[in-house]
Design a protein around this motif. Structure first.
Motif, PDB file in Angstrom:
ATOM      1  N   GLU A  52       0.857  -1.188   0.000  1.00 14.66           N
ATOM      2  CA  GLU A  52       0.000   0.000   0.000  1.00 14.66           C
ATOM      3  C   GLU A  52       0.887   1.230   0.000  1.00 14.66           C
ATOM      4  O   GLU A  52       1.716   1.409   0.885  1.00 14.66           O
ATOM      5  CB  GLU A  52      -0.898   0.005   1.233  1.00 14.66           C
ATOM      6  CG  GLU A  52      -1.805   1.203   1.295  1.00 14.66           C
ATOM      7  CD  GLU A  52      -2.612   1.264   2.581  1.00 14.66           C
ATOM      8  OE1 GLU A  52      -3.107   2.359   2.889  1.00 14.66           O
ATOM      9  OE2 GLU A  52      -2.743   0.241   3.275  1.00 14.66           O
ATOM     10  N   ALA A  74      -9.487   6.073   2.937  1.00 10.66           N
ATOM     11  CA  ALA A  74      -9.501   4.698   2.444  1.00 10.66           C
ATOM     12  C   ALA A  74      -9.085   3.677   3.507  1.00 10.66           C
ATOM     13  O   ALA A  74      -9.323   2.480   3.325  1.00 10.66           O
ATOM     14  CB  ALA A  74      -8.584   4.568   1.230  1.00 10.66           C
ATOM     15  N   ILE A  82      -9.645  -0.453   3.322  1.00  8.97           N
ATOM     16  CA  ILE A  82      -8.502  -1.340   3.088  1.00  8.97           C
ATOM     17  C   ILE A  82      -8.344  -2.315   4.249  1.00  8.97           C
ATOM     18  O   ILE A  82      -8.169  -3.524   4.033  1.00  8.97           O
ATOM     19  CB  ILE A  82      -7.217  -0.514   2.857  1.00  8.97           C
ATOM     20  CG1 ILE A  82      -7.334   0.301   1.569  1.00  8.97           C
ATOM     21  CG2 ILE A  82      -5.985  -1.414   2.826  1.00  8.97           C
ATOM     22  CD1 ILE A  82      -6.256   1.363   1.372  1.00  8.97           C
ATOM     23  N   THR A 106      -2.577   3.652  -3.338  1.00  3.52           N
ATOM     24  CA  THR A 106      -2.558   2.579  -4.331  1.00  3.52           C
ATOM     25  C   THR A 106      -2.167   1.299  -3.608  1.00  3.52           C
ATOM     26  O   THR A 106      -1.174   1.286  -2.882  1.00  3.52           O
ATOM     27  CB  THR A 106      -1.559   2.867  -5.468  1.00  3.52           C
ATOM     28  OG1 THR A 106      -2.003   4.001  -6.201  1.00  3.52           O
ATOM     29  CG2 THR A 106      -1.417   1.676  -6.408  1.00  3.52           C
ATOM     30  N   VAL A 161      -5.389  -1.526  -7.017  1.00  3.48           N
ATOM     31  CA  VAL A 161      -6.534  -0.681  -6.708  1.00  3.48           C
ATOM     32  C   VAL A 161      -6.004   0.714  -6.406  1.00  3.48           C
ATOM     33  O   VAL A 161      -5.121   0.871  -5.564  1.00  3.48           O
ATOM     34  CB  VAL A 161      -7.327  -1.203  -5.494  1.00  3.48           C
ATOM     35  CG1 VAL A 161      -8.505  -0.303  -5.194  1.00  3.48           C
ATOM     36  CG2 VAL A 161      -7.777  -2.630  -5.711  1.00  3.48           C
ATOM     37  N   PRO A 202      -9.361   3.398  -3.651  1.00  6.57           N
ATOM     38  CA  PRO A 202     -10.565   2.567  -3.554  1.00  6.57           C
ATOM     39  C   PRO A 202     -11.754   3.349  -3.005  1.00  6.57           C
ATOM     40  O   PRO A 202     -11.612   4.140  -2.080  1.00  6.57           O
ATOM     41  CB  PRO A 202     -10.154   1.453  -2.596  1.00  6.57           C
ATOM     42  CG  PRO A 202      -8.974   1.969  -1.859  1.00  6.57           C
ATOM     43  CD  PRO A 202      -8.288   2.927  -2.775  1.00  6.57           C
ATOM     44  N   ASP A 258     -14.700   1.597  -2.227  1.00  6.22           N
ATOM     45  CA  ASP A 258     -15.414   0.720  -1.305  1.00  6.22           C
ATOM     46  C   ASP A 258     -14.570  -0.505  -0.983  1.00  6.22           C
ATOM     47  O   ASP A 258     -13.613  -0.822  -1.685  1.00  6.22           O
ATOM     48  CB  ASP A 258     -16.792   0.320  -1.850  1.00  6.22           C
ATOM     49  CG  ASP A 258     -16.724  -0.405  -3.177  1.00  6.22           C
ATOM     50  OD1 ASP A 258     -15.932  -1.361  -3.312  1.00  6.22           O
ATOM     51  OD2 ASP A 258     -17.476  -0.026  -4.086  1.00  6.22           O
ATOM     52  N   GLU A 259     -14.966  -1.175   0.073  1.00  6.21           N
ATOM     53  CA  GLU A 259     -14.235  -2.347   0.543  1.00  6.21           C
ATOM     54  C   GLU A 259     -14.212  -3.463  -0.493  1.00  6.21           C
ATOM     55  O   GLU A 259     -13.211  -4.164  -0.661  1.00  6.21           O
ATOM     56  CB  GLU A 259     -14.897  -2.845   1.829  1.00  6.21           C
ATOM     57  CG  GLU A 259     -14.291  -4.059   2.426  1.00  6.21           C
ATOM     58  CD  GLU A 259     -15.067  -4.543   3.640  1.00  6.21           C
ATOM     59  OE1 GLU A 259     -14.960  -5.758   3.933  1.00  6.21           O
ATOM     60  OE2 GLU A 259     -15.753  -3.746   4.289  1.00  6.21           O
ATOM     61  N   GLU A 311     -14.051  -3.385  -3.672  1.00  7.12           N
ATOM     62  CA  GLU A 311     -13.034  -3.162  -4.697  1.00  7.12           C
ATOM     63  C   GLU A 311     -11.680  -3.743  -4.255  1.00  7.12           C
ATOM     64  O   GLU A 311     -10.977  -4.388  -5.029  1.00  7.12           O
ATOM     65  CB  GLU A 311     -12.920  -1.655  -4.952  1.00  7.12           C
ATOM     66  CG  GLU A 311     -12.089  -1.261  -6.129  1.00  7.12           C
ATOM     67  CD  GLU A 311     -12.101   0.240  -6.364  1.00  7.12           C
ATOM     68  OE1 GLU A 311     -11.458   0.652  -7.346  1.00  7.12           O
ATOM     69  OE2 GLU A 311     -12.721   0.998  -5.601  1.00  7.12           O
ATOM     70  N   VAL A 312     -11.344  -3.544  -2.984  1.00  9.13           N
ATOM     71  CA  VAL A 312     -10.087  -4.070  -2.450  1.00  9.13           C
ATOM     72  C   VAL A 312     -10.187  -5.590  -2.314  1.00  9.13           C
ATOM     73  O   VAL A 312      -9.243  -6.315  -2.646  1.00  9.13           O
ATOM     74  CB  VAL A 312      -9.755  -3.422  -1.096  1.00  9.13           C
ATOM     75  CG1 VAL A 312      -8.431  -3.956  -0.551  1.00  9.13           C
ATOM     76  CG2 VAL A 312      -9.684  -1.888  -1.227  1.00  9.13           C
TER      77      VAL A 312
END
Length: 105
Positions: free
Chosen positions: A25, A37, A41, A75, A88, A91, A93-94, A96-97
């Protein structure tokens, strides 16, 4: 926020040699997007306890971020033995991760 972004960066060769799945990250502690985020994450990573999570402070001239072509924060780059599986950027929303982490299954 969870743990801060580390100023100390591993060498790219060390990251490439890590066993298993690594979620790198990139961001900065002062970054508003990064702060927003963090809950997303962290929640997504909670479903994948075997993933090694490394938070790296990024910025101009930081070699690890440049080697992975990081341009925006945060990122999250998901790697297995140095090979990028997913990425990602900022992000929303959760889920997406989670989808990015699921590519490693």
């Amino acid at each position: 926020m969870s743990k801060p972004y580390s100023v100390e960066q591993p060498e790219r060769s060390a990251v490439d040699a890590m066993d298993g799945i690594v979620a790198l990250e990139f961001g900065a502690d002062w970054c508003g997007h990064c702060k927003a985020a963090q809950p997303l994450i962290q929640a997504a990573l909670g479903a994948y306890p075997s993933v090694q999570h490394i938070k790296v402070e990024d910025g101009s001239g930081r070699k690890l971020g440049r080697s992975l072509r990081v341009k925006l924060w945060p990122t999250v780059v998901v790697l297995r033995q140095g090979q990028e599986l997913a990425r990602v950027v900022r992000p929303a929303d959760e889920e997406e991760v989670r989808r990015a982490l699921a590519t490693a299954d």
